[in-house]
Design an enzyme around this catalytic site. Structure first.
Site, mmCIF file in Angstrom:
data_model
loop_
_atom_site.group_PDB
_atom_site.id
_atom_site.type_symbol
_atom_site.label_atom_id
_atom_site.label_comp_id
_atom_site.label_asym_id
_atom_site.label_seq_id
_atom_site.Cartn_x
_atom_site.Cartn_y
_atom_site.Cartn_z
ATOM 1 N N ALA A 190 -2.841 -9.762 -2.617
ATOM 2 C CA ALA A 190 -1.948 -9.093 -1.821
ATOM 3 C C ALA A 190 -1.189 -7.701 -2.600
ATOM 4 C CB ALA A 190 -1.247 -9.385 -0.886
ATOM 5 N N ALA A 191 -1.463 -7.867 -4.592
ATOM 6 C CA ALA A 191 -1.163 -7.238 -4.997
ATOM 7 C C ALA A 191 -1.746 -5.961 -4.502
ATOM 8 C CB ALA A 191 -1.004 -7.583 -6.030
ATOM 9 N N GLY A 192 -2.710 -5.945 -4.193
ATOM 10 C CA GLY A 192 -3.991 -4.765 -4.484
ATOM 11 C C GLY A 192 -3.367 -4.233 -2.818
ATOM 12 N N ASP A 193 -2.914 -4.490 -1.760
ATOM 13 C CA ASP A 193 -2.579 -4.575 -0.052
ATOM 14 C C ASP A 193 -1.087 -4.061 -0.601
ATOM 15 O OD1 ASP A 193 -5.250 -5.844 0.094
ATOM 16 O OD2 ASP A 193 -4.251 -7.257 0.734
#
Ligand code: RIB
Length: 308
Positions: free
Chosen positions: A249-252
């Site tokens: 979820a870092a990209g999110d």
């Protein structure tokens, strides 16, 4: 500052494991945990925790996971009026393995996420008076993404598209996108390049995407930071060095934070710096939604970095 997210809601079933098993291999992992996730819901929670009013448009099944996913978003003050329940479908589920370095591999059973229709999106967006930014990953049917992008651009809102998981996209969709946010693997897949070995490969791929009508391309590269291509210039956004625990979820988080930065009237570069700080904090924690930081934490993190 109103953000609409058209996207997925998944329950993440996660095992930590020393390394990602090879085909045919069985490895013993650590404790099994469940976390609310799904790229769409993660992006919605990221934006809400950073200060935006967020409306989520998507579908869940009539099961316990679906109820939990909706309750989690309600607890974040996200408007869930337009999350439809499809009793005959299962809520989306993601099977996630996270290795010792915090890297992951993810298999998704989309379930109810693929029940979302263009008509659902149209009627939900019609009911919303005003919004500034539309955010979308690619975990709902492509026609819903096209419909939402068309409505948002007609209504003067910015369209942020996170092409994850990657697929080839037609120029009629890409032309509606203000900022395309792939990671480097997604860029390679979308431009049919086997792998991006060098900065020159990335530049060639970026030019390909820009020539298809994308206005701004922000390539996220994890610990290597991000690069913004706007058709004229290329700007580097440095990563904030941290000890990665779980990169899920870092990209999110980056996408949700960028949406907030743009809502606030920041330039793309300034919004990307804010997003990069938020994403750095998220990788220091376990799980998808539990890892997403609140605004005060990001501001403090940025101030501490400045004063170093
Ligand atoms: O980007 C991370 C997300 O991808 C996970 O939460 C999982 O649900 C998948 O959609």
């Amino acid at each position: 500052m109103h953000v609409i997210v058209v996207g997925s809601l998944n329950m993440d079933l996660v095992v930590r494991i020393p390394q990602i098993p090879r085909p045919g291999e069985t490895l013993l992992g650590g404790v099994f945990k469940t976390f609310p996730g799904g790229k769409g819901a993660n992006q919605a929670v990221a934006a809400a925790r950073l200060g935006a009013h967020v409306t989520m448009i998507g579908c869940v099944g009539g099961d316990a996971f679906g109820r939990e996913m909706r309750d989690t978003l309600i607890a974040e003050d996200i408007d869930t009026t337009h999350i439809l329940v499809h009793p005959e479908s299962a809520t989306g589920v993601a099977l996630i393995q996270v290795d010792a370095a915090g890297q992951n591999s993810i298999a998704v059973a989309s379930g109810a996420n693929f029940q979302l229709t263009s008509a659902d999106v149209e009627s939900a967006m019609q009911a919303i008076e005003k919004f500034d930014v539309l955010v979308m990953p690619l975990e709902t049917p492509l026609e819903t993404i096209y419909t939402a992008a068309k409505i948002a651009s007609q209504r003067g809102a910015k369209v942020l598209l996170n092409p994850a998981p990657a697929q080839m996209l037609k120029p009629d969709l890409l032309e509606l996108v203000d900022v395309l946010l792939p990671n480097e693997h997604e860029v390679a897949l979308m431009t049919r390049q086997p792998a991006l070995q060098s900065a020159a490969d990335l530049q060639t791929a970026a030019q390909k995407l820009l020539s298809l009508g994308v206005k701004n391309l922000m390539v996220t590269m994890g610990s290597q930071g991000a690069i913004l291509f706007d058709g004229k210039t290329e700007s580097n956004i440095p990563a904030c060095p941290v000890q990665a625990v779980d990169t899920t979820a870092a990209g999110d988080c980056f996408v949700g934070a960028l949406a907030v930065g743009l809502c606030e009237g920041r330039s793309l570069l300034a919004a990307a710096e804010f997003a990069s700080a938020a994403a750095a904090i998220s990788v220091t924690r376990d799980g998808a939604q539990p890892s997403l930081p609140r605004r005060e934490e990001v501001m403090q993190f940025m101030n501490e970095r400045k004063s170093k």
